[in-house]
Design a protein around this motif. Structure first.
Motif, PDB file in Angstrom:
ATOM      1  N   ASP A 293       0.852  -1.177   0.000  1.00  0.00           N
ATOM      2  CA  ASP A 293       0.000   0.000   0.000  1.00  0.00           C
ATOM      3  C   ASP A 293       0.897   1.240   0.000  1.00  0.00           C
ATOM      4  O   ASP A 293       1.634   1.475   0.963  1.00  0.00           O
ATOM      5  CB  ASP A 293      -0.901  -0.038   1.245  1.00  0.00           C
ATOM      6  CG  ASP A 293      -1.801   1.179   1.361  1.00  0.00           C
ATOM      7  OD1 ASP A 293      -1.281   2.315   1.436  1.00  0.00           O
ATOM      8  OD2 ASP A 293      -3.022   0.989   1.387  1.00  0.00           O
TER       9      ASP A 293
ATOM     10  N   THR B 133       0.275   4.489   0.190  1.00  0.00           N
ATOM     11  CA  THR B 133      -0.016   5.518   1.191  1.00  0.00           C
ATOM     12  C   THR B 133       0.576   5.133   2.540  1.00  0.00           C
ATOM     13  O   THR B 133       1.207   5.960   3.214  1.00  0.00           O
ATOM     14  CB  THR B 133      -1.540   5.729   1.317  1.00  0.00           C
ATOM     15  OG1 THR B 133      -2.068   6.063   0.026  1.00  0.00           O
ATOM     16  CG2 THR B 133      -1.863   6.839   2.295  1.00  0.00           C
TER      17      THR B 133
ATOM     18  N   GLU C 261       4.343   5.488   2.428  1.00  0.00           N
ATOM     19  CA  GLU C 261       4.753   6.897   2.494  1.00  0.00           C
ATOM     20  C   GLU C 261       4.618   7.444   3.920  1.00  0.00           C
ATOM     21  O   GLU C 261       5.495   8.147   4.410  1.00  0.00           O
ATOM     22  CB  GLU C 261       3.904   7.726   1.531  1.00  0.00           C
ATOM     23  CG  GLU C 261       4.389   9.143   1.364  1.00  0.00           C
ATOM     24  CD  GLU C 261       3.603   9.896   0.306  1.00  0.00           C
ATOM     25  OE1 GLU C 261       3.271  11.064   0.568  1.00  0.00           O
ATOM     26  OE2 GLU C 261       3.325   9.322  -0.764  1.00  0.00           O
ATOM     27  N   GLN C 262       3.534   7.098   4.599  1.00  0.00           N
ATOM     28  CA  GLN C 262       3.344   7.532   5.986  1.00  0.00           C
ATOM     29  C   GLN C 262       4.425   6.929   6.887  1.00  0.00           C
ATOM     30  O   GLN C 262       4.931   7.589   7.789  1.00  0.00           O
ATOM     31  CB  GLN C 262       1.955   7.133   6.491  1.00  0.00           C
ATOM     32  CG  GLN C 262       0.844   7.915   5.851  1.00  0.00           C
ATOM     33  CD  GLN C 262      -0.537   7.378   6.222  1.00  0.00           C
ATOM     34  OE1 GLN C 262      -0.677   6.277   6.750  1.00  0.00           O
ATOM     35  NE2 GLN C 262      -1.563   8.160   5.934  1.00  0.00           N
TER      36      GLN C 262
END
Length: 185
Positions: A101, A103, A106-107
């Motif tokens: 995933d 996102t 990146e988080q």
């Protein structure tokens, strides 16, 4: 404003920054716990359940736990900073076959990066013993993370190598979490 006034304003700003930075560093262990907990959740969210076909390739990297057991808190903080830097480095390249995933990844990266910056600002680098301990720990950690990096390269960053590395980073962050909890007590 005259030169004396500018000097006074500069001194006030300097003192205020030092006080704020000091207060910020006092809350660092609590922030670290939150970052580690969040990172563990994001590692879970990034990928799915560990693929059965990857069990055959599982490797033991042997995390050097002694780097997290020195007597000085500053040395432990330096080791944690070093761990975060290595994890950030590993999870910042050749991720095309990981199929995670984006996102959540990146988080995960952003959280690690912010924590690295905060640790760098708070870790004191003055004591000679501290330098020696930090260098010895740095070399042990570098060797550990180099094994993981080489494993990924040897497996050409395939899906299983990434899943095995993700599982290893989970173990590593769980050890860091235990140490951070001890620092709070």
């Amino acid at each position: 404003m005259n030169a004396l006034g500018l000097i006074q304003v500069g001194l006030i700003l300097s003192c205020t920054t030092t006080i704020i930075s000091s207060l910020h560093c006092n809350h660092l262990p609590l922030q670290q716990r939150k970052v580690v907990e969040n990172s563990l959740q994001l590692l879970d969210k990034m990928g799915k359940k560990f693929p059965q076909q990857c069990l055959r390739e599982k490797t033991s990297f042997r995390f050097p736990e002694r780097v997290l057991k020195p007597r000085q808190k500053e040395t432990v903080k330096a080791a944690i900073e070093e761990i975060f830097q290595h994890i950030f480095y590993i999870f910042s390249k050749n991720l095309t076959l990981a199929a995670w995933d984006g996102t959540a990844l990146e988080q995960f990266q952003n959280g690690l990066y912010r924590q690295i910056e905060q640790l760098e600002a708070c870790v004191i680098k003055k004591q000679s013993h501290y330098f020696w301990s930090k260098e010895v720990n740095r070399l042990k950690l570098k060797k550990y993370f180099k094994k993981i990096d080489c494993f990924l390269k040897d497996k050409q960053h395939n899906l299983c190598s990434w899943e095995i590395s993700r599982a290893e980073m989970r173990k590593c962050l769980q050890l860091v979490d235990k140490v951070i909890r001890k620092l709070n007590n």
